[in-house]
Design a protein around this motif. Sequence first.
Motif, PDB file in Angstrom:
ATOM      1  N   VAL A  22      73.405  46.146   3.284  1.00 28.64           N
ATOM      2  CA  VAL A  22      72.338  45.230   2.958  1.00 28.64           C
ATOM      3  C   VAL A  22      72.143  44.117   3.977  1.00 28.64           C
ATOM      4  O   VAL A  22      70.837  43.677   3.847  1.00 28.64           O
ATOM      5  N   ALA A  23      72.986  43.688   4.756  1.00 26.84           N
ATOM      6  CA  ALA A  23      72.615  42.675   5.748  1.00 26.84           C
ATOM      7  C   ALA A  23      71.424  43.193   6.588  1.00 26.84           C
ATOM      8  O   ALA A  23      70.377  42.395   6.862  1.00 26.84           O
ATOM      9  N   ILE A  24      71.628  44.491   7.152  1.00 19.37           N
ATOM     10  CA  ILE A  24      70.770  45.051   8.125  1.00 19.37           C
ATOM     11  C   ILE A  24      69.346  45.079   7.371  1.00 19.37           C
ATOM     12  O   ILE A  24      68.209  44.647   7.882  1.00 19.37           O
ATOM     13  N   ASP A  25      69.292  45.640   6.118  1.00 19.20           N
ATOM     14  CA  ASP A  25      67.748  45.803   5.328  1.00 19.20           C
ATOM     15  C   ASP A  25      67.317  44.335   5.112  1.00 19.20           C
ATOM     16  O   ASP A  25      66.223  44.456   5.030  1.00 19.20           O
ATOM     17  N   ALA A  26      68.169  43.299   5.019  1.00 21.02           N
ATOM     18  CA  ALA A  26      67.659  42.189   4.953  1.00 21.02           C
ATOM     19  C   ALA A  26      67.062  41.224   6.089  1.00 21.02           C
ATOM     20  O   ALA A  26      66.651  40.277   6.041  1.00 21.02           O
ATOM     21  N   GLY A  27      67.429  41.870   7.335  1.00 18.56           N
ATOM     22  CA  GLY A  27      67.059  41.625   8.605  1.00 18.56           C
ATOM     23  C   GLY A  27      68.163  40.525   9.172  1.00 18.56           C
ATOM     24  O   GLY A  27      67.814  39.587  10.033  1.00 18.56           O
ATOM     25  N   TYR A  28      69.367  40.540   8.820  1.00 17.79           N
ATOM     26  CA  TYR A  28      70.467  40.053   9.284  1.00 17.79           C
ATOM     27  C   TYR A  28      71.317  40.849  10.056  1.00 17.79           C
ATOM     28  O   TYR A  28      71.443  41.970   9.817  1.00 17.79           O
ATOM     29  N   THR A  29      71.940  40.171  10.874  1.00 13.53           N
ATOM     30  CA  THR A  29      73.086  40.764  11.592  1.00 13.53           C
ATOM     31  C   THR A  29      74.409  40.815  10.560  1.00 13.53           C
ATOM     32  O   THR A  29      74.426  40.037   9.545  1.00 13.53           O
ATOM     33  N   PRO A  30      75.249  41.742  10.485  1.00 11.02           N
ATOM     34  CA  PRO A  30      76.325  41.780   9.511  1.00 11.02           C
ATOM     35  C   PRO A  30      77.126  40.389   9.692  1.00 11.02           C
ATOM     36  O   PRO A  30      77.662  39.835   8.602  1.00 11.02           O
ATOM     37  N   LYS A  31      77.288  39.983  10.766  1.00 12.10           N
ATOM     38  CA  LYS A  31      78.060  38.565  11.210  1.00 12.10           C
ATOM     39  C   LYS A  31      77.384  37.573  10.352  1.00 12.10           C
ATOM     40  O   LYS A  31      77.765  36.671   9.721  1.00 12.10           O
ATOM     41  N   ARG A  32      75.944  37.398  10.762  1.00  9.29           N
ATOM     42  CA  ARG A  32      75.237  36.166   9.863  1.00  9.29           C
ATOM     43  C   ARG A  32      75.292  36.422   8.259  1.00  9.29           C
ATOM     44  O   ARG A  32      75.472  35.286   7.558  1.00  9.29           O
ATOM     45  N   PHE A  33      75.137  37.741   7.808  1.00 11.38           N
ATOM     46  CA  PHE A  33      75.119  37.869   6.475  1.00 11.38           C
ATOM     47  C   PHE A  33      76.411  37.385   5.906  1.00 11.38           C
ATOM     48  O   PHE A  33      76.704  36.902   4.922  1.00 11.38           O
ATOM     49  N   SER A  34      77.627  37.671   6.491  1.00 14.69           N
ATOM     50  CA  SER A  34      78.936  37.232   6.118  1.00 14.69           C
ATOM     51  C   SER A  34      79.150  35.879   6.122  1.00 14.69           C
ATOM     52  O   SER A  34      79.573  35.282   5.170  1.00 14.69           O
ATOM     53  N   ASP A  35      78.674  35.285   7.236  1.00 12.75           N
ATOM     54  CA  ASP A  35      78.504  33.726   7.172  1.00 12.75           C
ATOM     55  C   ASP A  35      77.946  33.220   5.970  1.00 12.75           C
ATOM     56  O   ASP A  35      78.244  32.248   5.317  1.00 12.75           O
ATOM     57  N   LEU A  36      76.606  33.642   5.625  1.00 11.18           N
ATOM     58  CA  LEU A  36      76.048  33.245   4.350  1.00 11.18           C
ATOM     59  C   LEU A  36      76.865  33.361   3.159  1.00 11.18           C
ATOM     60  O   LEU A  36      76.898  32.610   2.347  1.00 11.18           O
ATOM     61  N   LEU A  37      77.611  34.587   3.135  1.00 11.12           N
ATOM     62  CA  LEU A  37      78.369  34.587   1.914  1.00 11.12           C
ATOM     63  C   LEU A  37      79.565  34.036   1.601  1.00 11.12           C
ATOM     64  O   LEU A  37      80.222  33.970   0.694  1.00 11.12           O
ATOM     65  N   ASN A  38      79.976  33.650   2.923  1.00  7.81           N
ATOM     66  CA  ASN A  38      81.416  32.765   2.971  1.00  7.81           C
ATOM     67  C   ASN A  38      81.303  31.600   3.186  1.00  7.81           C
ATOM     68  O   ASN A  38      82.251  30.849   3.686  1.00  7.81           O
ATOM     69  N   ASN A  39      79.998  31.116   3.047  1.00  8.71           N
ATOM     70  CA  ASN A  39      79.780  29.457   3.061  1.00  8.71           C
ATOM     71  C   ASN A  39      79.963  28.817   4.343  1.00  8.71           C
ATOM     72  O   ASN A  39      80.202  27.696   4.611  1.00  8.71           O
ATOM     73  N   ARG A  40      79.728  29.641   5.506  1.00  9.64           N
ATOM     74  CA  ARG A  40      79.976  29.100   6.756  1.00  9.64           C
ATOM     75  C   ARG A  40      78.262  28.992   7.475  1.00  9.64           C
ATOM     76  O   ARG A  40      78.263  28.126   8.372  1.00  9.64           O
ATOM     77  N   LYS A  41      77.405  29.446   6.644  1.00 10.53           N
ATOM     78  CA  LYS A  41      75.960  29.041   6.926  1.00 10.53           C
ATOM     79  C   LYS A  41      75.408  28.547   5.723  1.00 10.53           C
ATOM     80  O   LYS A  41      75.869  29.237   4.592  1.00 10.53           O
ATOM     81  N   ILE A  42      74.292  27.677   5.749  1.00 14.71           N
ATOM     82  CA  ILE A  42      73.685  27.233   4.467  1.00 14.71           C
ATOM     83  C   ILE A  42      72.716  28.489   3.918  1.00 14.71           C
ATOM     84  O   ILE A  42      71.995  28.811   4.921  1.00 14.71           O
ATOM     85  N   VAL A  43      72.749  28.728   2.792  1.00 10.89           N
ATOM     86  CA  VAL A  43      71.751  29.660   2.151  1.00 10.89           C
ATOM     87  C   VAL A  43      70.666  28.982   1.917  1.00 10.89           C
ATOM     88  O   VAL A  43      70.703  27.919   1.127  1.00 10.89           O
ATOM     89  N   THR A  44      69.532  29.414   2.621  1.00  6.78           N
ATOM     90  CA  THR A  44      68.138  28.764   2.161  1.00  6.78           C
ATOM     91  C   THR A  44      67.290  29.425   1.273  1.00  6.78           C
ATOM     92  O   THR A  44      67.705  30.482   0.873  1.00  6.78           O
ATOM     93  N   ASP A  45      66.239  28.960   0.885  1.00  5.49           N
ATOM     94  CA  ASP A  45      65.417  29.683  -0.006  1.00  5.49           C
ATOM     95  C   ASP A  45      64.714  30.848   0.574  1.00  5.49           C
ATOM     96  O   ASP A  45      64.804  31.723  -0.268  1.00  5.49           O
TER      97      ASP A  45
END
Length: 66
Positions: A22-45
């Motif tokens: 899902v991360a790769i298909d959405a254009g994210y690295t797995p790390k970045r996507f994990s950070d989004l899902l675990n509140n280590r990065k802010i999820v934008t619109d």
Amino acid sequence: MSIVAVNTKKIIKQRGLLQKKVAIDAGYTPKRFSDLLNNRKIVTDQDIIRIANVLRVSPNELFKSE
């Protein structure tokens, strides 16, 4: 954890998808996507739109509360 993260994880699990795919298909690295899902990065619109598109749901589905 944000409702968007909770719902995203739930949809991924219900559909038997891999978070990494899902991360790769959405254009994210797995790390970045994990950070989004675990509140280590802010999820934008834009993140919500990208994730919803890959999961083939409306962005509103990611905000649903049960």
